[in-house]
Design a protein around this motif. Sequence first.
Motif, PDB file in Angstrom:
ATOM      1  N   VAL A 136       0.843  -1.202   0.000  1.00 16.94           N
ATOM      2  CA  VAL A 136       0.000   0.000   0.000  1.00 16.94           C
ATOM      3  C   VAL A 136       0.877   1.250   0.000  1.00 16.94           C
ATOM      4  N   ALA A 137       1.907   1.250   0.831  1.00 10.52           N
ATOM      5  CA  ALA A 137       2.770   2.425   0.947  1.00 10.52           C
ATOM      6  C   ALA A 137       3.508   2.716  -0.348  1.00 10.52           C
ATOM      7  N   VAL A 138       4.087   1.675  -0.966  1.00  6.38           N
ATOM      8  CA  VAL A 138       4.892   1.925  -2.162  1.00  6.38           C
ATOM      9  C   VAL A 138       4.000   2.310  -3.340  1.00  6.38           C
ATOM     10  N   GLU A 139       2.784   1.766  -3.416  1.00  8.55           N
ATOM     11  CA  GLU A 139       1.871   2.171  -4.484  1.00  8.55           C
ATOM     12  C   GLU A 139       1.387   3.600  -4.276  1.00  8.55           C
ATOM     13  N   ARG A 140       1.202   3.990  -3.013  1.00  6.97           N
ATOM     14  CA  ARG A 140       0.835   5.374  -2.739  1.00  6.97           C
ATOM     15  C   ARG A 140       1.969   6.312  -3.150  1.00  6.97           C
ATOM     16  N   ALA A 141       3.188   5.923  -2.830  1.00  8.28           N
ATOM     17  CA  ALA A 141       4.340   6.732  -3.217  1.00  8.28           C
ATOM     18  C   ALA A 141       4.478   6.822  -4.729  1.00  8.28           C
ATOM     19  N   LEU A 142       4.112   5.729  -5.430  1.00  7.36           N
ATOM     20  CA  LEU A 142       4.130   5.729  -6.888  1.00  7.36           C
ATOM     21  C   LEU A 142       3.129   6.741  -7.436  1.00  7.36           C
ATOM     22  N   MET A 143       1.933   6.767  -6.870  1.00  2.00           N
ATOM     23  CA  MET A 143       0.908   7.702  -7.331  1.00  2.00           C
ATOM     24  C   MET A 143       1.295   9.146  -7.036  1.00  2.00           C
ATOM     25  N   TYR A 144       1.946   9.362  -5.900  1.00  2.66           N
ATOM     26  CA  TYR A 144       2.380  10.710  -5.541  1.00  2.66           C
ATOM     27  C   TYR A 144       3.550  11.184  -6.393  1.00  2.66           C
ATOM     28  N   GLY A 145       4.290  10.238  -6.986  1.00  2.40           N
ATOM     29  CA  GLY A 145       5.451  10.603  -7.783  1.00  2.40           C
ATOM     30  C   GLY A 145       6.744  10.621  -7.014  1.00  2.40           C
ATOM     31  N   GLU A 146       6.725  10.201  -5.740  1.00  2.00           N
ATOM     32  CA  GLU A 146       7.959  10.109  -4.974  1.00  2.00           C
ATOM     33  C   GLU A 146       8.742   8.853  -5.359  1.00  2.00           C
ATOM     34  N   VAL A 147       7.992   7.843  -5.830  1.00  2.67           N
ATOM     35  CA  VAL A 147       8.561   6.584  -6.291  1.00  2.67           C
ATOM     36  C   VAL A 147       8.131   6.379  -7.734  1.00  2.67           C
ATOM     37  N   VAL A 148       8.953   5.676  -8.507  1.00  2.00           N
ATOM     38  CA  VAL A 148       8.634   5.427  -9.911  1.00  2.00           C
ATOM     39  C   VAL A 148       8.999   3.992 -10.249  1.00  2.00           C
ATOM     40  N   CYS A 149       8.328   3.451 -11.249  1.00  3.42           N
ATOM     41  CA  CYS A 149       8.703   2.146 -11.809  1.00  3.42           C
ATOM     42  C   CYS A 149       9.173   2.375 -13.229  1.00  3.42           C
ATOM     43  N   VAL A 150      10.464   2.110 -13.476  1.00  2.00           N
ATOM     44  CA  VAL A 150      11.014   2.210 -14.828  1.00  2.00           C
ATOM     45  C   VAL A 150      11.596   0.872 -15.266  1.00  2.00           C
ATOM     46  N   GLU A 151      11.329  -0.164 -14.479  1.00  2.00           N
ATOM     47  CA  GLU A 151      11.925  -1.467 -14.754  1.00  2.00           C
ATOM     48  C   GLU A 151      11.030  -2.559 -14.183  1.00  2.00           C
ATOM     49  N   ARG A 152      11.041  -3.720 -14.831  1.00  2.00           N
ATOM     50  CA  ARG A 152      10.390  -4.908 -14.281  1.00  2.00           C
ATOM     51  C   ARG A 152      11.369  -6.063 -14.303  1.00  2.00           C
ATOM     52  N   GLU A 202      13.655  10.615  -7.667  1.00  2.00           N
ATOM     53  CA  GLU A 202      14.800  11.528  -7.721  1.00  2.00           C
ATOM     54  C   GLU A 202      16.053  10.842  -8.244  1.00  2.00           C
ATOM     55  N   ARG A 203      16.080   9.517  -8.167  1.00  2.00           N
ATOM     56  CA  ARG A 203      17.236   8.755  -8.630  1.00  2.00           C
ATOM     57  C   ARG A 203      17.014   8.184 -10.026  1.00  2.00           C
ATOM     58  N   ALA A 204      15.770   7.843 -10.360  1.00  2.00           N
ATOM     59  CA  ALA A 204      15.502   7.114 -11.604  1.00  2.00           C
ATOM     60  C   ALA A 204      15.085   8.005 -12.761  1.00  2.00           C
ATOM     61  N   VAL A 205      14.365   9.084 -12.471  1.00  2.00           N
ATOM     62  CA  VAL A 205      13.894   9.966 -13.543  1.00  2.00           C
ATOM     63  C   VAL A 205      15.028  10.916 -13.927  1.00  2.00           C
ATOM     64  N   PRO A 206      15.340  11.044 -15.220  1.00  2.00           N
ATOM     65  CA  PRO A 206      16.416  11.951 -15.641  1.00  2.00           C
ATOM     66  C   PRO A 206      16.220  13.359 -15.078  1.00  2.00           C
ATOM     67  N   ALA A 207      17.317  13.986 -14.706  1.00  2.00           N
ATOM     68  CA  ALA A 207      17.265  15.274 -14.018  1.00  2.00           C
ATOM     69  C   ALA A 207      16.524  16.334 -14.821  1.00  2.00           C
ATOM     70  N   ASP A 208      16.651  16.302 -16.146  1.00  2.00           N
ATOM     71  CA  ASP A 208      15.994  17.315 -16.963  1.00  2.00           C
ATOM     72  C   ASP A 208      14.480  17.151 -17.004  1.00  2.00           C
ATOM     73  N   LEU A 209      13.988  15.987 -16.570  1.00  2.00           N
ATOM     74  CA  LEU A 209      12.547  15.730 -16.581  1.00  2.00           C
ATOM     75  C   LEU A 209      11.943  15.735 -15.183  1.00  2.00           C
ATOM     76  N   LEU A 210      12.772  15.688 -14.160  1.00  2.00           N
ATOM     77  CA  LEU A 210      12.295  15.505 -12.790  1.00  2.00           C
ATOM     78  C   LEU A 210      11.812  16.833 -12.212  1.00  2.00           C
ATOM     79  N   HIS A 211      10.604  17.188 -12.556  1.00  2.00           N
ATOM     80  CA  HIS A 211      10.022  18.404 -11.986  1.00  2.00           C
ATOM     81  C   HIS A 211       8.509  18.357 -12.136  1.00  2.00           C
TER      82      HIS A 211
END
Length: 395
Positions: free
Chosen positions: A164-180, A191-200
């Motif tokens: 529940v927590a990690v899915e909530r963080a995903l929806m908020y944008g604090e966490v991302v899934c870029v890999e399976r 902040e670590r996975a999204v390229p800096a030029d797009l992270l805003h």
Amino acid sequence: MTTPPPATELSAAEARRIALRAQGFLGTPDRRAGVGGVLRHLGAVQLDTISVLARSHELIPYARLGAVGRTTVENAYWKSTPGARPHAFEYWSHAACILPIEEWPHFAFRRRAYRDRPHWNHTLPTGTYEQVIEQLRTEGPLTATELGGAKRTSEWWDWSGTKVAVERALMYGEVVCVERRGWKRVYDLAERAVPADLLHDELDDTECLRRLVGLAGRSLGVGTRADIADYHRLRGEQVDAVIAGSGLVPVTVEGWGKPAWADPAALETPPRGRHRTTLLSPFDSLVWERARTERIFGFTHRLEAYVPKPKRIHGYFAMPVLAGGRLVGRVDPAREGRTLVARQITLDGPKAVPAVAQALIEAASWVDCTDVRVERVDAPELRVPLTRELARALA
């Protein structure tokens, strides 16, 4: 006050061809751009857990490009080497979708909405959210299992507090899934996975919506207000607020009965070229909206996977068959070893037989099947012509 120019008038056939070309089914496929090009062109590829021939996100590029390797598909969606710039991220669009990583800034409006107006069916133990964020920060990208468990029981809906927590963080944008890994999401800090030029989240809601409405219109080629809103699951009033600045132009389409908008580039050149013959995932963006599918193709389709078996009409995972720019039948497939089994086939008359046979043979080859077996044909008189056509193609 300036009077807007009159809307372009399109015949129903012109609108259908524009839609087919926009979705990648008319003309020469861009094989050099490959699966990544398909994703960028469509703007969203829907995910689903059902796997019959393959999972839906694999069927989408196959339908447009042909027998593209399944490893190639996975690598095109999710980053395959540590430190590589991700190609895509998963988020809520039409449904749970794979989206081009370049669109991260344009979903800021939805992330803000989730943060401001969260609605949850699961309770979250105190401190669990912060614990998950800290674990990802210190240990790096992790699956839900690695974080401490995805479910409390074997029931699909019974998420653990960690999930529940990690899915909530995903929806908020604090966490991302870029890999399976396999079919498991790998969660990482945005902040670590999204390229800096797009992270805003700098774009305001109007800018985000204008971009997504424009993207939807270009991906559809031509669509009504409802079509455009449905593509990324926007509200009608959100479309109304930005469509004038989206770059789309008003059109009228014969028989549609409602105002429509089109990608101006799609109107510049008449859509011509070779039509693709293929099986379609029910979650393909060409057909995922039932009202639009009926309006454009005169074809009523419903996913029956969640319908009780005795009430199914066309089968568990009936896949529409596209040929000649029309939907000419349905196939409910299965696999038994190296045999593709057509458990139920519906044909739109004798003329559909060669196309359905071709679609079955190509799909069988793609999933490494060497034979095709037909169990049921809804029009019994077409069973012999179909099996004869299959036997000829397999010989």
